[in-house]
Design a protein around this motif. Structure first.
Motif, PDB file in Angstrom:
ATOM      1  N   ARG A  26       0.804  -1.222   0.000  1.00 33.91           N
ATOM      2  CA  ARG A  26       0.000   0.000   0.000  1.00 33.91           C
ATOM      3  C   ARG A  26       0.837   1.273   0.000  1.00 33.91           C
ATOM      4  NH1 ARG A  26      -5.045  -1.263   4.155  1.00 33.91           N
ATOM      5  NH2 ARG A  26      -5.798  -3.142   3.053  1.00 33.91           N
ATOM      6  N   GLY A  27       2.125   1.142   0.218  1.00 35.12           N
ATOM      7  CA  GLY A  27       2.976   2.324   0.240  1.00 35.12           C
ATOM      8  C   GLY A  27       3.170   2.919  -1.145  1.00 35.12           C
ATOM      9  N   LYS A  28       3.271   4.214  -1.186  1.00 35.05           N
ATOM     10  CA  LYS A  28       3.518   4.946  -2.434  1.00 35.05           C
ATOM     11  C   LYS A  28       4.802   5.749  -2.269  1.00 35.05           C
ATOM     12  CE  LYS A  28      -0.495   3.547  -3.994  1.00 35.05           C
ATOM     13  NZ  LYS A  28      -0.598   2.533  -5.053  1.00 35.05           N
ATOM     14  N   PHE A  29       5.913   5.081  -2.434  1.00 38.47           N
ATOM     15  CA  PHE A  29       7.193   5.743  -2.259  1.00 38.47           C
ATOM     16  C   PHE A  29       8.178   5.197  -3.289  1.00 38.47           C
ATOM     17  CE2 PHE A  29       6.841   2.168   0.633  1.00 38.47           C
ATOM     18  CZ  PHE A  29       7.989   1.439   0.388  1.00 38.47           C
ATOM     19  N   PRO A  30       9.154   5.973  -3.688  1.00 40.24           N
ATOM     20  CA  PRO A  30      10.127   5.503  -4.677  1.00 40.24           C
ATOM     21  C   PRO A  30      11.018   4.407  -4.110  1.00 40.24           C
ATOM     22  CG  PRO A  30      10.772   7.649  -3.807  1.00 40.24           C
ATOM     23  CD  PRO A  30       9.393   7.369  -3.290  1.00 40.24           C
ATOM     24  N   GLY A  31      11.397   3.482  -4.972  1.00 45.56           N
ATOM     25  CA  GLY A  31      12.271   2.395  -4.559  1.00 45.56           C
ATOM     26  C   GLY A  31      11.558   1.246  -3.898  1.00 45.56           C
ATOM     27  N   ARG A  32      10.236   1.184  -4.034  1.00 46.87           N
ATOM     28  CA  ARG A  32       9.483   0.118  -3.380  1.00 46.87           C
ATOM     29  C   ARG A  32       9.851  -1.252  -3.953  1.00 46.87           C
ATOM     30  NH1 ARG A  32       3.018   0.151  -3.804  1.00 46.87           N
ATOM     31  NH2 ARG A  32       3.663  -0.052  -5.974  1.00 46.87           N
ATOM     32  N   GLU A  33      10.002  -1.337  -5.282  1.00 48.34           N
ATOM     33  CA  GLU A  33      10.383  -2.604  -5.910  1.00 48.34           C
ATOM     34  C   GLU A  33      11.779  -3.040  -5.475  1.00 48.34           C
ATOM     35  OE1 GLU A  33       9.181  -0.023  -7.468  1.00 48.34           O
ATOM     36  OE2 GLU A  33       7.176  -0.712  -8.083  1.00 48.34           O
ATOM     37  N   MET A  34      12.681  -2.072  -5.349  1.00 49.43           N
ATOM     38  CA  MET A  34      14.035  -2.397  -4.905  1.00 49.43           C
ATOM     39  C   MET A  34      14.032  -2.881  -3.452  1.00 49.43           C
ATOM     40  SD  MET A  34      17.431   0.034  -4.992  1.00 49.43           S
ATOM     41  CE  MET A  34      17.199   0.271  -6.766  1.00 49.43           C
ATOM     42  N   LEU A  35      13.173  -2.292  -2.646  1.00 52.01           N
ATOM     43  CA  LEU A  35      13.076  -2.708  -1.256  1.00 52.01           C
ATOM     44  C   LEU A  35      12.513  -4.126  -1.163  1.00 52.01           C
ATOM     45  CD1 LEU A  35      13.541  -1.710   1.636  1.00 52.01           C
ATOM     46  CD2 LEU A  35      11.166  -0.914   1.664  1.00 52.01           C
ATOM     47  N   TYR A  36      11.532  -4.429  -2.018  1.00 47.14           N
ATOM     48  CA  TYR A  36      10.983  -5.789  -2.043  1.00 47.14           C
ATOM     49  C   TYR A  36      12.067  -6.795  -2.438  1.00 47.14           C
ATOM     50  CZ  TYR A  36       8.258  -9.808  -3.602  1.00 47.14           C
ATOM     51  OH  TYR A  36       7.775 -11.083  -3.790  1.00 47.14           O
ATOM     52  N   ALA A  37      12.869  -6.448  -3.430  1.00 47.29           N
ATOM     53  CA  ALA A  37      13.965  -7.330  -3.838  1.00 47.29           C
ATOM     54  C   ALA A  37      14.978  -7.508  -2.717  1.00 47.29           C
ATOM     55  CB  ALA A  37      14.640  -6.769  -5.084  1.00 47.29           C
ATOM     56  N   LEU A  38      15.210  -6.451  -1.948  1.00 41.12           N
ATOM     57  CA  LEU A  38      16.153  -6.539  -0.829  1.00 41.12           C
ATOM     58  C   LEU A  38      15.650  -7.495   0.247  1.00 41.12           C
ATOM     59  CD1 LEU A  38      18.748  -5.449   0.524  1.00 41.12           C
ATOM     60  CD2 LEU A  38      17.346  -3.639   1.530  1.00 41.12           C
ATOM     61  N   PHE A  39      14.356  -7.434   0.538  1.00 39.40           N
ATOM     62  CA  PHE A  39      13.794  -8.310   1.572  1.00 39.40           C
ATOM     63  C   PHE A  39      13.767  -9.771   1.134  1.00 39.40           C
ATOM     64  CE2 PHE A  39      11.831  -4.441   3.469  1.00 39.40           C
ATOM     65  CZ  PHE A  39      12.272  -4.634   4.762  1.00 39.40           C
TER      66      PHE A  39
END
Length: 269
Positions: free
Chosen positions: A97-110
């Motif tokens: 639900r977050g709307k912030f830049p780098g969300r896809e990169m954060l998902y890949a990091l997790f």
């Protein structure tokens, strides 16, 4: 139209059943052999066993070191499950639900611990905790296990959140509930299957984890897989088969519970 077994010809259907049976036997036979060896009367791991006995189970449950290791494994797995769900739940909400830049990169990091070889993670975590002086502690076990279990929890909750209709939560807010009340009373019950799946995955990942546990273990604190590993290097007795059977048995029990909960949710839905 999907091809079902009833729509297949007799030869193709028989071939499918034989192939499936062969694959299932290939995967299950080693497990069955281990279970049978735990009841063997020989003092060595000999198959087929010359006789049957329960004395190895008696030795396992009467040995303080084995029981302490089993209790440590259970305690670490439960703490890992709680921490993984507690951390995975807000993380999944932020990623969906977050709307912030780098969300896809954060998902890949997790989800990176699912891709990186486990031995690399183990060495890195061991070096960190060795420098901090936390090796051989319950804290180091739980933290290292959470690192590898958290991605499974996050993915499970994310999938449930994507399937959940957020308009139901919005309707609760329109009816007078606060956003926090709507999340706790509407959204959480709706995504409960994903939360339960994530918790079960975290428990299973921690329960039989050996690479990280070997790095974190000490002479006074070790999990059941670590105890099995050290015993294998010294003595090869059926007590190890007993420990393996208990690991397998609890894992099967957890999966049965997961199937039962899923069916219950499907019936209630």
């Amino acid at each position: 139209m999907l091809l079902s077994p009833n729509a297949m010809g007799p030869r193709l259907r028989i071939g499918l059943y034989l192939t499936t049976g062969a694959i299932a036997a290939f995967l299950l036979l080693p497990i069955i052999f281990i279970v049978l060896l735990s009841f063997g009367s020989s003092q060595w791991l000999v198959f087929p066993p010359p006789g049957w006995t329960l004395k190895w189970y008696g030795q396992f449950f009467s040995n303080a070191e084995w029981m302490e290791s089993a209790f440590t494994s259970l305690k670490v797995a439960l703490l890992t499950t709680v921490c993984s769900v507690a951390l995975g739940l807000p993380t999944a909400f932020a990623l969906v639900r977050g709307k912030f830049p780098g969300r896809e990169m954060l998902y890949a990091l997790f989800t990176l611990p699912m891709i990186v070889p486990l031995v690399i993670i183990a060495v890195a975590v061991y070096a960190l905790f060795l420098k901090l002086g936390y090796t051989g502690t319950l804290f180091s076990f739980v933290v290292s296990h959470v690192i590898v279990a958290l991605p499974f929890t996050i993915i499970s909750i994310i999938n449930s959140l994507k399937l959940f209709d957020q308009s139901i939560e919005d309707a609760a807010v329109i009816c007078g509930a606060s956003r926090l009340q709507a999340v706790f009373k509407v959204t959480f019950p709706g995504i409960r299957p994903g939360m339960m799946s994530g918790a079960l995955f975290a428990f299973l990942v921690s329960w039989d984890e050996v690479v990280l546990s070997v790095m974190m273990a000490s002479p006074t604190l070790q999990t059941l897989p670590v105890k099995m590993w050290t015993t294998l290097r010294q003595d090869l007795t059926p007590v190890i088969a007993v420990a393996s059977t208990l690991l397998i048995g609890l894992s099967v029990l957890v999966m049965v519970i997961a199937v039962a909960l899923r069916r219950r949710n499907e019936v209630s839905a």
